[in-house]
Design an enzyme around this catalytic site. Structure first.
Site, short mmCIF file in Angstrom:
data_model
loop_
_atom_site.label_atom_id
_atom_site.label_comp_id
_atom_site.label_asym_id
_atom_site.label_seq_id
_atom_site.Cartn_x
_atom_site.Cartn_y
_atom_site.Cartn_z
N GLU A 1 -7.24 -17.68 -16.74
CA GLU A 1 -7.66 -17.24 -18.08
C GLU A 1 -7.88 -15.72 -18.10
O GLU A 1 -7.50 -15.03 -19.04
CB GLU A 1 -8.94 -17.98 -18.45
CG GLU A 1 -9.37 -17.77 -19.87
CD GLU A 1 -10.69 -18.47 -20.18
OE1 GLU A 1 -11.11 -19.35 -19.41
OE2 GLU A 1 -11.30 -18.10 -21.21
N GLY B 1 0.66 -1.61 7.99
CA GLY B 1 1.84 -2.41 8.29
C GLY B 1 1.65 -3.89 7.98
O GLY B 1 2.49 -4.51 7.32
P1 GDP Z 1 -2.84 -3.14 8.55
O1 GDP Z 1 -3.81 -3.96 9.34
O2 GDP Z 1 -1.61 -2.81 9.33
O3 GDP Z 1 -2.54 -3.69 7.21
O4 GDP Z 1 -3.52 -1.74 8.32
P2 GDP Z 1 -4.85 -1.40 7.52
O5 GDP Z 1 -5.41 -2.60 6.86
O6 GDP Z 1 -5.72 -0.64 8.45
O7 GDP Z 1 -4.25 -0.46 6.38
C1 GDP Z 1 -4.26 0.93 6.48
C2 GDP Z 1 -4.80 1.49 5.21
O8 GDP Z 1 -5.99 0.81 4.86
C3 GDP Z 1 -5.20 2.94 5.32
O9 GDP Z 1 -4.94 3.53 4.06
C4 GDP Z 1 -6.68 2.90 5.62
O10 GDP Z 1 -7.33 4.05 5.17
C5 GDP Z 1 -7.10 1.71 4.84
N1 GDP Z 1 -8.21 0.97 5.42
C6 GDP Z 1 -8.31 0.47 6.69
N2 GDP Z 1 -9.42 -0.27 6.82
C7 GDP Z 1 -10.04 -0.24 5.60
C8 GDP Z 1 -11.21 -0.86 5.09
O11 GDP Z 1 -11.94 -1.61 5.76
N3 GDP Z 1 -11.51 -0.60 3.78
C9 GDP Z 1 -10.75 0.20 3.00
N4 GDP Z 1 -11.15 0.42 1.73
N5 GDP Z 1 -9.63 0.78 3.45
C10 GDP Z 1 -9.27 0.55 4.73
#
Ligand code: GDP
Length: 473
Positions: free
Chosen positions: A258, A146
């Site tokens: 660039e 979100g």
């Molecule tokens: P937000 O804080 O509401 O933007 O939520 P998140 O950043 O947790 O976003 C959710 C998505 O990010 C999901 O697809 C998770 O699997 C992925 N996700 C959450 N934390 C990580 C992380 O530290 N690394 C990666 N690669 N994916 C993440």
């Protein structure tokens, strides 16, 4: 010497977790203590540090502060960063709220996000005002949740409106059911793509689906965690930014601007994918080194790409190959790349789109390494996967009320889905028009040897979904 200053804005859980790992790596590469922001016994940091750090004070008390703004709609990740990084970051640039976005794009884009926007922009304005020359703005965010998706989109729109001259590179984490089982992620991703298409100058995707498989197959981790995926992302981002931070062969620096100029042949085709070599597990990197030819060959294998698609089946519209620590092997590197070029499915209307960078300074895990950034038409397969999952939900209006209740309309949602389809279509058209005439294509395929086969694969991963990072709304 004029140095381009690059700012990094990180949003949401994933964005900030990656930012934390990224800044730690940058500090270590420049000889800056990642908890005090200072150098040992007053020494100067290595390289063009001012590309990413601003200096406070002089002499032995000088500190080097990341040009970073971190925003989250809930406090836990940024609190954790505050607790572990001491006085590295300017506390005024660590912005949180309490409620979170509940895994809902609409909350980040229209609700709580609007409320935090002025504070975030004020901190960005301040950082921009301290720059001699802004080289660009990197936004780190996941687009399946979100905050990163909704607020990340809102912020990118605002930055582009206010600073249209500064290039924006969104580094967007794409969701995978192997990593998170939040059911509404396809909605959030499609909604964010609509902004990234129109307002970002380029978007480098990091597809959790591919990263999970790379961590499993190449690093041999049975059940990769997001921290493992973040290490892969950090390696790629450190390599990508190395030519902005350290001098290289012939070039003083390659600025973000660039790099993007070379990678984006048309504004509508600005979605990039990347990989890194060697993909040796970090704990083995001191003991095992890959030859330069093998490194280059391995980067172009479908399985290496940090996007779940097959770039060798699509068309490379443009490519950047950024080396570190290979100066003495430059002739071999040049020869290996020249040999592989003949075997790549290039686009006939951009036959020479290869940007090459050499940086002498190695990374912290590998003495020699390479990052490949590619604009390849196969990126449309990744978006097709997300859109297909979106359609399954939207056909039955499953979970639609979470978005409609936050003020989005059905027309708006349908338009955003159509925008994703247009994006897919532009890459399909680029793929079709990129093929030479049939005779030439058949000759290319038959006259050049295929890439060496992928080493024997290890068994397929057992899917054990990692803990859900956000509750299902
Ligand atoms: P937000 O804080 O509401 O933007 O939520 P998140 O950043 O947790 O976003 C959710 C998505 O990010 C999901 O697809 C998770 O699997 C992925 N996700 C959450 N934390 C990580 C992380 O530290 N690394 C990666 N690669 N994916 C993440």
């Amino acid at each position: 010497m004029k140095v381009n200053n690059t700012l990094v804005v990180s949003v949401g859980q994933a964005g900030n977790q990656i930012a934390s790992s990224f800044w730690r790596t940058l500090c270590l590469e420049h000889g800056i203590d990642p908890t005090t922001a200072q150098c040992k016994s007053g020494a100067a940091p290595k390289g063009n540090w001012s590309a990413f750090f601003s200096k406070l004070g002089d002499g032995s008390s000088a500190s080097y502060v990341p040009r970073s703004v971190m925003v989250d709609l809930e406090p836990s990740v940024i609190n954790q960063i505050k607790a572990t990084t001491g006085s590295l970051f300017n506390p005024a640039n660590l912005i949180t709220r309490m409620e979170g976005a509940g895994g809902n794009f609409a909350v980040g884009y229209m609700g709580a996000g609007r409320e935090v926007l002025p504070e975030a922009m004020a901190r960005l304005d301040y950082e921009i005002s301290k720059c001699d020359h802004v080289g660009g703005i990197i936004v780190l965010h996941a687009i399946g949740g979100g905050s990163g998706s909704g607020f990340g989109s809102l912020l990118i729109e605002e930055i582009k409106e206010k600073y249209p001259e500064h290039p924006i590179l969104s580094c967007a984490i794409l969701p995978s059911p192997q990593v998170s089982s939040v059911v509404t992620e396809p909605y959030n991703t499609v909604f964010a793509l609509s902004t990234l298409r129109r307002f970002a100058d380029a978007c480098l995707i990091f597809d959790n689906e591919a990263l999970f498989n790379v961590a499993f197959r190449r690093w041999g981790i049975e059940s990769p965690s997001v921290d493992d995926l973040n290490l892969l992302i950090t390696e790629a981002l450190a390599g990508l930014t190395a030519p902005m931070r350290f001098s290289g062969f012939l070039t003083v620096e390659i600025s973000l601007r660039e790099l993007l100029t070379n990678l984006v042949p048309q504004p509508s085709l600005h979605f990039l994918m990347c990989t890194f070599a060697p993909l040796t597990p970090p704990h083995q990197s001191k003991f095992e080194e890959m030859g330069i030819e093998e490194m280059i060959e391995s980067m172009f294998r479908n399985e290496s790409m940090f996007a779940a698609c097959s770039p060798m089946e699509g068309r490379f519209l443009s490519t950047a190959v950024l080396y570190r620590g290979v100066m003495e092997d430059k002739p071999q590197a040049d020869a290996a790349l020249a040999s592989i070029r003949g075997r790549l499915p290039l686009t006939y209307w951009i036959p020479t789109a290869f940007k090459i960078g050499y940086v002498e300074q190695p990374g912290i895990t590998h003495r020699r390494s390479v990052v490949l950034v590619a604009n390849n038409t196969e990126v449309s397969r990744v978006f097709e996967r997300i859109c297909s999952n979106f359609d399954k939900l939207w056909q039955r209006k499953a979970f639609a009320n979470w978005y409609l209740n936050e003020g989005m309309s059905e027309e708006q949602i349908t338009a955003m889905r159509a925008s994703a389809q247009d994006l897919i279509q532009s890459y399909r058209v680029a793929e079709e028009t990129g093929v030479m005439n049939r005779g030439q294509e058949i000759q290319r395929r038959t006259s050049t040897p295929a890439l060496a086969p992928e080493p024997e694969p290890t068994p397929q991963p057992q899917y054990t979904p990692a803990p859900v990072s956000r509750p299902i709304p």
